[in-house]
Write a protein that holds these residues in place. Structure first.
Motif, mmCIF file in Angstrom:
data_model
loop_
_atom_site.group_PDB
_atom_site.id
_atom_site.type_symbol
_atom_site.label_atom_id
_atom_site.label_comp_id
_atom_site.label_asym_id
_atom_site.label_seq_id
_atom_site.Cartn_x
_atom_site.Cartn_y
_atom_site.Cartn_z
ATOM 1 N N LEU A 304 25.468 39.874 54.663
ATOM 2 C CA LEU A 304 26.226 41.013 55.175
ATOM 3 C C LEU A 304 25.747 41.377 56.573
ATOM 4 C CD1 LEU A 304 28.162 43.482 54.797
ATOM 5 C CD2 LEU A 304 26.166 44.712 53.904
ATOM 6 N N LEU A 305 24.430 41.391 56.777
ATOM 7 C CA LEU A 305 23.869 41.725 58.087
ATOM 8 C C LEU A 305 24.165 40.632 59.106
ATOM 9 C CD1 LEU A 305 20.496 43.177 56.820
ATOM 10 C CD2 LEU A 305 22.314 44.451 57.946
ATOM 11 N N THR A 306 24.091 39.384 58.648
ATOM 12 C CA THR A 306 24.414 38.277 59.551
ATOM 13 C C THR A 306 25.858 38.367 60.017
ATOM 14 O OG1 THR A 306 22.832 36.878 58.376
ATOM 15 C CG2 THR A 306 24.414 35.766 59.796
ATOM 16 N N ALA A 307 26.769 38.604 59.096
ATOM 17 C CA ALA A 307 28.184 38.732 59.452
ATOM 18 C C ALA A 307 28.401 39.924 60.382
ATOM 19 C CB ALA A 307 29.023 38.894 58.186
ATOM 20 N N MET A 308 27.696 41.021 60.142
ATOM 21 C CA MET A 308 27.838 42.209 60.975
ATOM 22 C C MET A 308 27.453 41.901 62.419
ATOM 23 S SD MET A 308 25.831 45.879 60.750
ATOM 24 C CE MET A 308 26.128 46.065 59.011
ATOM 25 N N ILE A 309 26.330 41.210 62.608
ATOM 26 C CA ILE A 309 25.865 40.916 63.967
ATOM 27 C C ILE A 309 26.822 39.950 64.670
ATOM 28 C CG2 ILE A 309 23.997 39.857 65.301
ATOM 29 C CD1 ILE A 309 22.076 40.919 63.133
ATOM 30 N N LEU A 310 27.276 38.932 63.949
ATOM 31 C CA LEU A 310 28.211 37.963 64.537
ATOM 32 C C LEU A 310 29.505 38.650 64.972
ATOM 33 C CD1 LEU A 310 27.716 35.019 62.023
ATOM 34 C CD2 LEU A 310 27.206 34.932 64.474
ATOM 35 N N LEU A 311 30.011 39.552 64.143
ATOM 36 C CA LEU A 311 31.250 40.258 64.468
ATOM 37 C C LEU A 311 31.042 41.257 65.601
ATOM 38 C CD1 LEU A 311 32.568 40.919 60.839
ATOM 39 C CD2 LEU A 311 33.527 39.306 62.496
ATOM 40 N N GLU A 312 29.924 41.972 65.588
ATOM 41 C CA GLU A 312 29.645 42.966 66.623
ATOM 42 C C GLU A 312 29.486 42.307 67.990
ATOM 43 O OE1 GLU A 312 28.691 46.947 66.530
ATOM 44 O OE2 GLU A 312 30.565 46.080 65.812
ATOM 45 N N ALA A 316 31.860 35.482 66.582
ATOM 46 C CA ALA A 316 32.762 34.887 65.598
ATOM 47 C C ALA A 316 33.669 35.975 65.059
ATOM 48 C CB ALA A 316 31.966 34.249 64.462
ATOM 49 N N ASP A 317 34.765 35.551 64.443
ATOM 50 C CA ASP A 317 35.667 36.470 63.757
ATOM 51 C C ASP A 317 35.864 35.947 62.340
ATOM 52 O OD1 ASP A 317 37.328 38.545 63.211
ATOM 53 O OD2 ASP A 317 38.599 38.265 64.977
ATOM 54 N N THR A 318 36.564 36.706 61.529
ATOM 55 C CA THR A 318 36.703 36.289 60.132
ATOM 56 C C THR A 318 37.477 34.983 59.993
ATOM 57 O OG1 THR A 318 38.650 37.731 59.959
ATOM 58 C CG2 THR A 318 36.539 38.628 59.218
ATOM 59 N N ASN A 319 38.283 34.651 60.992
ATOM 60 C CA ASN A 319 39.047 33.401 60.925
ATOM 61 C C ASN A 319 38.397 32.263 61.706
ATOM 62 O OD1 ASN A 319 39.464 34.324 63.475
ATOM 63 N ND2 ASN A 319 41.713 34.398 63.357
ATOM 64 N N THR A 320 37.188 32.458 62.226
ATOM 65 C CA THR A 320 36.467 31.399 62.933
ATOM 66 C C THR A 320 36.146 30.258 61.971
ATOM 67 O OG1 THR A 320 35.472 32.967 64.475
ATOM 68 C CG2 THR A 320 34.358 30.841 64.211
ATOM 69 N N SER A 350 34.982 21.893 51.355
ATOM 70 C CA SER A 350 34.045 21.193 52.233
ATOM 71 C C SER A 350 34.753 21.024 53.568
ATOM 72 C CB SER A 350 33.659 19.832 51.630
ATOM 73 O OG SER A 350 34.819 19.038 51.429
ATOM 74 N N GLY A 351 34.039 20.450 54.539
ATOM 75 C CA GLY A 351 34.636 20.321 55.856
ATOM 76 C C GLY A 351 34.663 21.655 56.569
ATOM 77 N N GLN A 352 35.781 22.029 57.142
ATOM 78 C CA GLN A 352 35.871 23.273 57.909
ATOM 79 C C GLN A 352 36.379 24.420 57.037
ATOM 80 O OE1 GLN A 352 38.206 22.508 61.472
ATOM 81 N NE2 GLN A 352 36.342 22.082 62.612
ATOM 82 N N ILE A 353 35.652 25.539 57.086
ATOM 83 C CA ILE A 353 36.089 26.745 56.386
ATOM 84 C C ILE A 353 35.945 27.934 57.334
ATOM 85 C CG2 ILE A 353 35.462 25.886 54.098
ATOM 86 C CD1 ILE A 353 32.972 27.636 54.204
ATOM 87 N N THR A 354 36.677 28.989 57.072
ATOM 88 C CA THR A 354 36.600 30.176 57.923
ATOM 89 C C THR A 354 35.348 30.987 57.579
ATOM 90 O OG1 THR A 354 37.850 31.534 56.377
ATOM 91 C CG2 THR A 354 39.112 30.300 58.035
ATOM 92 N N LEU A 355 34.990 31.896 58.476
ATOM 93 C CA LEU A 355 33.869 32.788 58.216
ATOM 94 C C LEU A 355 34.146 33.628 56.970
ATOM 95 C CD1 LEU A 355 31.226 34.214 58.951
ATOM 96 C CD2 LEU A 355 32.527 35.689 60.502
ATOM 97 N N ALA A 356 35.394 34.073 56.810
ATOM 98 C CA ALA A 356 35.743 34.869 55.637
ATOM 99 C C ALA A 356 35.506 34.085 54.356
ATOM 100 C CB ALA A 356 37.208 35.319 55.728
ATOM 101 N N LYS A 357 35.946 32.819 54.332
ATOM 102 C CA LYS A 357 35.753 31.976 53.155
ATOM 103 C C LYS A 357 34.274 31.673 52.949
ATOM 104 C CE LYS A 357 38.543 30.378 50.949
ATOM 105 N NZ LYS A 357 39.158 30.815 49.655
ATOM 106 N N ALA A 358 33.539 31.504 54.028
ATOM 107 C CA ALA A 358 32.098 31.242 53.926
ATOM 108 C C ALA A 358 31.379 32.434 53.296
ATOM 109 C CB ALA A 358 31.522 30.954 55.308
ATOM 110 N N GLN A 482 35.791 48.720 64.038
ATOM 111 C CA GLN A 482 36.496 47.449 63.858
ATOM 112 C C GLN A 482 35.691 46.510 62.969
ATOM 113 O OE1 GLN A 482 37.131 45.289 67.512
ATOM 114 N NE2 GLN A 482 38.771 44.026 66.652
ATOM 115 N N THR A 483 34.393 46.393 63.249
ATOM 116 C CA THR A 483 33.531 45.529 62.436
ATOM 117 C C THR A 483 33.433 46.061 61.015
ATOM 118 O OG1 THR A 483 32.223 44.818 64.337
ATOM 119 C CG2 THR A 483 31.176 44.659 62.171
ATOM 120 N N LEU A 484 33.333 47.363 60.885
ATOM 121 C CA LEU A 484 33.186 47.987 59.578
ATOM 122 C C LEU A 484 34.367 47.652 58.670
ATOM 123 C CD1 LEU A 484 31.427 50.023 57.942
ATOM 124 C CD2 LEU A 484 32.944 51.806 58.794
ATOM 125 N N GLU A 485 35.571 47.751 59.188
ATOM 126 C CA GLU A 485 36.751 47.476 58.375
ATOM 127 C C GLU A 485 36.787 46.020 57.931
ATOM 128 O OE1 GLU A 485 38.661 49.760 57.166
ATOM 129 O OE2 GLU A 485 37.490 51.268 58.244
#
Length: 671
Positions: A304-312, A316-320, A350-358, A482-485
């Motif tokens: 959760l913290l990792t995703a927060m920092i990447l988004l802030e 990256a975005d959720t679709n990266t 496997s292969g490429q997945i989005t940040l949201a899926k990850a 924006q990140t929070l939502e």
């Protein structure tokens, strides 16, 4: 003639000197005794014969937020007798009757007559009669013959003691804690000792035969001041639910220990805190407060913290898209793998997945690669975000024993290495207590406002509030709106379609993150020790409570993933907790036809009684209120009922372990 007079004078002077010198010596000794040695000798004599004894105060009570008694001091009384204080007339007229009354407690009338008479004849002024009496028993004894004449004429001597009791048994035992000279201080007892303990009184006591001490009623006594009461933020019903859910999971998965905490989102009030560890006998008991003491690598709940920092940082975005290959990534001489890649229903791609899926599928490789790619040249930029949020500091919880967080910094070469950054990304190399991690998740539920968890609500003197505690903001905004939502959507989707999708309940939607951390991996190449966890909040759309569950060392042959071991505890607890509030079960949500159908439902009375006999809460929904109350009260349980129609709501929930210290609550919402 002159010589004779001189001789006589010399003899007179000599005689005078012989008389004066002893007198001077006596005066000198008296002065020494009075002013030099006297105080010390007097103190020694008084210590042997008369001295001050302290009178312990009654320790204050500890209550839950719903005013259930969690800890109290139960007074008991020892009764002594001074037969010399009794006049001859009273003695001769009432001795026989007193012996008969005392025989109601122990011994025979004849034995008491001999004991009392022998004490009077020998001059014993401190005869021990009875001990550990209740208050009502003491009041009864005060009306006995001889004693009814009062403490001066009746010779009755009463000494009070206090024993600490926990009416709810072992539930919340470690959180309530203890405070004693032998065991030290823990929990609320230790944290609030300054208010609970009161002030000792003093009483002059005279040494009697056989080392006994008798109070002297000289009017110089100083009465003790009883302690204040402490009202905690704990809810006894939520505590009971969480306790039994965690206990059942520890038993089912043969785990070493576990902890679970529920916090009120807006305020930071701790509503339940459970800590259970396996004993030598194979049972589970509240031994250590793992929630505030045990600091460990959180595993995937840190994502959760990792995703927060990447988004802030807009790295990256959720679709990266991130390439996770076949579920492993070789980094230097180490391999980052997907712990749940082969688990059915978990990491499906496997292969490429989005940040949201990850995030939903808890991909270690995706987060390690993203963080390393964007922060390898400036790792401080990643770590400083954690420090800026204040996550490197303790939350300063009231109960003693909190372990400080550990977040390595690139400037500290003793803590930092080439693998630290990517390993931090998926929850290793850092260390937090469950309560500290819960504080972060609670901030997301609380629209980004991080509040300090607290467990003491009020200090009271009877009905008067002495001190009231409230919410303390640690960080007014942990991230942008924006990140929070986006984070809220990610957490909700973990339960809706990710690693915890098997627990999705539309009635009480849960949001959160599962975690599975391998233990002792640095010293055991093929370690099979794991820590399963879940952190989140509920309901997902309108958060009221945040929750964390950590189960340490479950039997890996049964299960060890956070989604299978810890998350179900959170899901079941959330459903039960939301069912406690009548507002969460409005009449409108149960049509009249449904209520009438429940009232006509057939239930096997033998099956219900069998559940109760086994100390398991049956399903009383559908019984008439009269039937349900009669069933439980006839078995010795305390019942509180609301309404007169069929039972539509009950506490504890069906299947809970029953205890006679827990109030059973039944509600009927009449159509």
């Amino acid at each position: 003639m002159r010589d004779l007079q001189k001789k006589i004078q010399k003899r007179i002077y000599l005689l005078a000197i012989m008389l004066v010198l002893p007198f001077i010596a006596i005066v000198y000794k008296l002065v020494i005794l009075q002013w030099v040695e006297g105080p010390e000798l007097k103190a020694k004599v008084e210590e042997q014969i008369i001295k001050y004894h302290t009178i312990p105060p009654i320790r204050g009570n500890i209550y839950s937020a719903d005013r259930k008694l969690l800890a109290t001091s139960v007074p008991t009384f020892d009764v002594y007798f001074d037969p010399i204080a009794v006049s001859r007339d009273i003695w001769s007229n009432e001795l026989d009757a007193l012996a008969a009354k005392l025989a109601q407690f122990s011994k025979t009338k004849g034995e008491w007559t001999r004991i009392l008479s022998a004490g009077r004849q020998s001059g014993n002024r401190y005869i021990k009669l009875l001990e550990n009496l209740t208050f009502s028993e003491l009041q009864q004894i005060k009306q006995f013959p001889i004693f009814r004449h009062g403490k001066f004429k009746g010779g009755l001597i009463v000494e009070q003691k206090a024993h600490r009791r926990m009416p709810m048994g072992t539930i919340a035992e470690r959180t309530i804690g203890y405070s004693s000279a032998n065991r030290g201080q823990t929990g609320l007892e230790g944290a609030c000792d300054i208010w609970l303990k009161g002030k000792e009184g003093k009483r002059w006591m005279q040494r009697m035969a056989k080392g006994h001490w008798k109070p002297i009623n000289n009017g110089w006594d100083e009465d003790p001041v009883n302690g204040y009461d402490v009202v905690s933020t704990l809810d006894s019903r939520i505590q009971d639910i969480l306790h039994h859910e965690l206990l059942q999971t520890l038993i089912n998965f043969e785990a070493d220990h576990g902890t679970a905490v529920v916090m009120e989102v807006k305020t930071g009030k701790i509503k339940a805190m459970v800590n259970l560890g396996r004993t030598e006998g194979g049972y589970y008991a509240e031994r250590l407060n793992y929630a505030i003491w045990e600091s460990s690598e959180p595993g995937s709940t840190f994502k959760l913290l990792t995703a927060m920092i990447l988004l802030e940082d807009k790295k990256a975005d959720t679709n990266t898209l991130i390439d996770i290959g076949n579920g492993s990534w070789v980094f230097y001489d180490r391999i980052v793998t997907e712990s749940n890649f082969s688990e059915k229903g978990s990491l499906e791609s496997s292969g490429q997945i989005t940040l949201a899926k990850a995030f939903e599928q808890s991909s270690n490789v995706a987060f390690a690669r993203l963080v390393f790619e964007h922060y390898k040249d400036q790792p401080s930029a990643f770590v400083d975000k954690l420090y800026k949020m204040g996550l490197h500091k303790s939350v300063n919880f009231e109960i003693k024993g909190e372990t400080a967080p550990m977040i390595p910094h690139p400037e500290d070469k003793t803590q930092w290495s080439g693998i630290t950054l990517p390993w931090m990304a998926f929850g290793y190399q850092t260390s937090f207590t469950p309560l500290q991690l819960l504080t972060v998740y609670n901030a997301i539920a609380n629209d980004g406002v991080m509040v300090r968890p607290y467990i003491v609500e009020e200090i009271r003197n009877s009905k008067r509030v002495i001190k009231r505690f409230g919410t303390t903001v640690l960080n007014s905004s942990v991230c942008s709106r924006q990140t929070l939502e986006k984070l809220k959507v990610l957490l909700a989707n973990v339960v809706r379609q990710g690693t915890a999708k098997h627990l999705y309940n539309p009635a009480v939607p849960l949001a959160g993150k599962t975690g599975t951390a391998k233990l002792d991996y640095w010293k055991e190449k093929n370690s099979r020790k794991y820590r399963a966890s879940f952190a989140g909040y509920f309901p997902a759309d309108q958060p009221q409570y945040s929750i964390i569950v950590v189960v340490d060392r479950p039997n890996p042959d049964k299960a060890y993933y956070g989604s299978k071991v810890a998350a179900p505890v959170a899901a079941r607890s959330a459903s039960a907790i939301m069912g406690l509030t009548p507002a969460s079960m409005p009449v409108d949500s149960r049509p009249a036809e449904r209520i009438l159908a429940l009232s006509k439902s057939k239930k096997d009375p033998h099956e219900l009684e069998d559940h109760v006999r086994k100390q398991v809460m049956p399903n009383l929904v559908g019984l008439t209120m009269a039937q349900a109350v009669a069933l439980m009260e006839n078995k010795g349980f305390k019942v509180s009922s609301t309404g007169s129609g069929p039972v539509n709501w009950q506490y504890p929930p069906q299947g809970s372990q029953l205890s006679r210290s827990v109030l059973i609550e039944l509600k009927s919402f009449n159509p």
